[in-house]
Enzyme design. Structure first.
Site, PDB file in Angstrom:
ATOM      1  N   GLU A 185       9.808   8.431 -17.002  1.00 15.07           N
ATOM      2  CA  GLU A 185       8.439   8.905 -17.235  1.00 15.07           C
ATOM      3  C   GLU A 185       7.980   8.568 -18.652  1.00 15.07           C
ATOM      4  O   GLU A 185       6.834   8.169 -18.879  1.00 15.07           O
ATOM      5  CB  GLU A 185       8.361  10.419 -17.024  1.00 15.07           C
ATOM      6  CG  GLU A 185       8.573  10.837 -15.586  1.00 15.07           C
ATOM      7  CD  GLU A 185       8.736  12.346 -15.471  1.00 15.07           C
ATOM      8  OE1 GLU A 185       7.753  13.067 -15.658  1.00 15.07           O
ATOM      9  OE2 GLU A 185       9.871  12.807 -15.217  1.00 15.07           O
ATOM     10  N   SER A 229      15.075  21.557 -15.905  1.00 20.44           N
ATOM     11  CA  SER A 229      13.886  22.341 -16.215  1.00 20.44           C
ATOM     12  C   SER A 229      14.327  23.644 -16.871  1.00 20.44           C
ATOM     13  O   SER A 229      15.389  24.179 -16.563  1.00 20.44           O
ATOM     14  CB  SER A 229      13.131  22.630 -14.918  1.00 20.44           C
ATOM     15  OG  SER A 229      12.372  23.810 -15.052  1.00 20.44           O
ATOM     16  N   HIS A 268       0.836  -1.226   0.000  1.00 18.72           N
ATOM     17  CA  HIS A 268       0.000   0.000   0.000  1.00 18.72           C
ATOM     18  C   HIS A 268       0.862   1.265   0.000  1.00 18.72           C
ATOM     19  O   HIS A 268       0.417   2.311   0.479  1.00 18.72           O
ATOM     20  CB  HIS A 268      -0.934   0.048   1.224  1.00 18.72           C
ATOM     21  CG  HIS A 268      -1.682  -1.221   1.467  1.00 18.72           C
ATOM     22  ND1 HIS A 268      -2.938  -1.456   0.969  1.00 18.72           N
ATOM     23  CD2 HIS A 268      -1.332  -2.347   2.139  1.00 18.72           C
ATOM     24  CE1 HIS A 268      -3.346  -2.666   1.348  1.00 18.72           C
ATOM     25  NE2 HIS A 268      -2.370  -3.232   2.046  1.00 18.72           N
ATOM     26  N   LYS A 272      16.077  21.626 -10.674  1.00 22.05           N
ATOM     27  CA  LYS A 272      15.414  20.366 -11.014  1.00 22.05           C
ATOM     28  C   LYS A 272      16.290  19.361 -11.757  1.00 22.05           C
ATOM     29  O   LYS A 272      17.123  19.711 -12.577  1.00 22.05           O
ATOM     30  CB  LYS A 272      14.185  20.648 -11.898  1.00 22.05           C
ATOM     31  CG  LYS A 272      13.113  21.437 -11.206  1.00 22.05           C
ATOM     32  CD  LYS A 272      12.108  20.556 -10.499  1.00 22.05           C
ATOM     33  CE  LYS A 272      11.394  19.706 -11.481  1.00 22.05           C
ATOM     34  NZ  LYS A 272       9.971  19.798 -11.472  1.00 22.05           N
TER      35      LYS A 272
END
Ligand code: ARG
Length: 463
Positions: free
Chosen positions: A290, A277, A156, A283
């Site tokens: 992804e 970024s 979980h 970043k």
């Protein structure tokens, strides 16, 4: 422009209609397979006495020179010739004259295109199998270096029990093993020759299907000509196997993304597998992971697309089937690049052992240890669970963890608890003592790595 099937027609389609029907923009991917199929077909026509030796020589020579050109990317395709088969036949006729038209004796584009796709997919699936193997080796290498790196195991997405980081990585090894086995098994059904099925019903020429199958390296033949030209199960199966594989990659990608986040900081990706970024200088984004997670969508899409194309089709060939190619090509490309990127991403990532080990110290993931300890002393597990649950609640209230509890306090909860509990509560012991077969215990992981090595060794890709 005059078509190779011109005889029956009085009128021509407008360019834009012609373009709608054409597949040359994408089926040129099959150029090598198509030429190989034609060369073998002509050799068979000659050996069966269907065309003369002289004609066969001329045609084979012409096909071989087209092949040499194709290798150098020098063939110029023409949309008015519709597809790769008609383009090549036209080029052949232009090169050697009308005798080139004999290449299509006893054959149809329907068995021709099916043959091309079987040849293509067989080759690609073998590459994919090897690429999965490369990824598995990298996983094994990484896992071997992290047998004693302890990490939180989750259910979980809540800390559950400490595990070896190697165990986590090896879970993906075995998923990939099944993926590879599925592809391997599918080869049996890809490795079939439809050539000689003709348009749908076979041919009146005394062809030898066995011979062309052998020359093309196929292990077997389709038994039914209707089935041979209308079967696309092998593509559906490829897309299904690829969907399962990319679903696994996507789950793994999701974990990589989590692990690389500021919140987890379990790993750091190599700069070459991350991007910055354009606005936020701090970043470092896990773009490659992804993208792989995102590309899962298109592979599932191709599977559903193919199933839908086939679902209402009467036998045998229908033009709908021309839609089978782009999804297949795109899936091959997506799977192969995703595997390659993932392999490099895992190979080059660094594992933050301090963060991982700190993570398992500041949590209650050792609660099962205490419950098991009491159960081993004869307390029914359900009661042990309750005792520990209450103790955890108390600790949360007092802002501490189980290892901070004093022995007297432990004894208040249950007099059977002794000094030895402190060692048992350490994450190292929690992992080490899970020595059941397939468990995360260090000894088990070593055994698992041996089994993995055996699994990798015994494989062989069928010819
Ligand atoms: N380009 C066609 C396809 O990919 C080749 C087969 C054409 N056959 C036909 N009967 N029109 O499906």
């Amino acid at each position: 422009m005059k078509k190779l099937w011109n005889g029956r027609f009085k009128d021509y389609a407008a360019d834009w209609i012609e373009e709608f029907g054409a597949s040359i923009s994408f089926d040129q991917e099959l150029v090598m397979e198509d030429l190989q199929g034609s060369i073998v077909h002509v050799e068979m026509l000659k050996e069966c006495g269907i065309i003369s030796e002289e004609d066969a020589e001329l045609i084979t020579g012409g096909l071989k020179s087209l092949k040499a050109k194709a290798e150098k990317n020098e063939l110029l395709y023409d949309v008015s010739s519709e597809d790769i088969h008609l383009n090549l036949e036209k080029m052949l006729i232009e090169k050697i004259g009308p005798v080139g038209g004999k290449v299509h004796t006893g054959r149809s584009r329907n068995d021709q295109v099916a043959t091309d796709m079987h040849l293509y997919l067989k080759k690609q699936v073998k590459e994919i199998i090897n690429e999965i193997g490369d990824f598995q080796e990298v996983l094994m290498g990484k896992a071997s270096g992290h047998i004693e790196t302890i990490a939180p195991g989750y259910t979980h997405l809540q800390r559950a029990q400490p595990i070896s980081f190697a165990h986590h990585l090896m879970a993906y090894f075995w998923m990939l093993q099944r993926d590879k086995e599925r592809y391997q098994d599918s080869l049996k059904r890809i490795d079939l020759s439809p050539l000689g099925a003709g348009a749908l019903a076979g041919t009146t020429f005394p062809i030898d299907r066995q011979m062309t199958a052998e020359k093309l390296g196929f292990s077997d033949l389709y038994e039914n000509s209707l089935d041979a030209v209308s079967d696309r199960d092998f593509i559906v199966e490829f897309l299904s196997n690829s969907s399962i594989l990319i679903m696994h990659l996507s789950r793994f990608a999701e974990e990589v993304i989590l692990w690389a986040s500021q919140e987890f900081q379990f790993i750091e990706l190599h700069d070459s597998y991350a991007t910055g970024s354009s606005i936020m200088p701090q970043k470092k984004n896990p773009d490659m992971a992804e993208l792989i997670r995102g590309k899962t969508g298109r592979v599932y899409g191709h599977l559903i697309g193919m199933l839908t194309i086939l679902k209402g089709l009467p036998l045998a060939y229908n033009k709908d089937m021309q839609e089978d190619k782009e999804g297949m090509f795109d899936t091959v490309k997506t799977i192969r690049t995703s595997l390659k990127v993932f392999t490099g991403m895992i190979e080059t990532m660094s594992v933050n052992e301090q963060r991982l080990s700190a993570a398992v110290r500041k949590d209650f993931s050792n609660a099962t240890e205490l419950a098991d300890y009491l159960a081993a002393k004869g307390i029914p597990f359900r009661e042990a669970h309750e005792i520990v649950g209450k103790l955890v609640l108390k600790c949360i209230g007092e802002g501490k963890y189980l290892s901070d509890v004093k022995l007297e306090e432990f004894k208040e909860s249950c007099p059977l608890i002794e000094e030895s509990i402190y060692n048992i509560l350490t994450p190292e012991q929690a992992v080490m003592r899970r020595n059941s077969y397939g468990g995360t215990g260090f000894e088990q992981i070593k055994l698992q790595l041996k089994q993995a090595e055996k699994a990798l060794k015994k494989e062989c890709v069928p010819q």
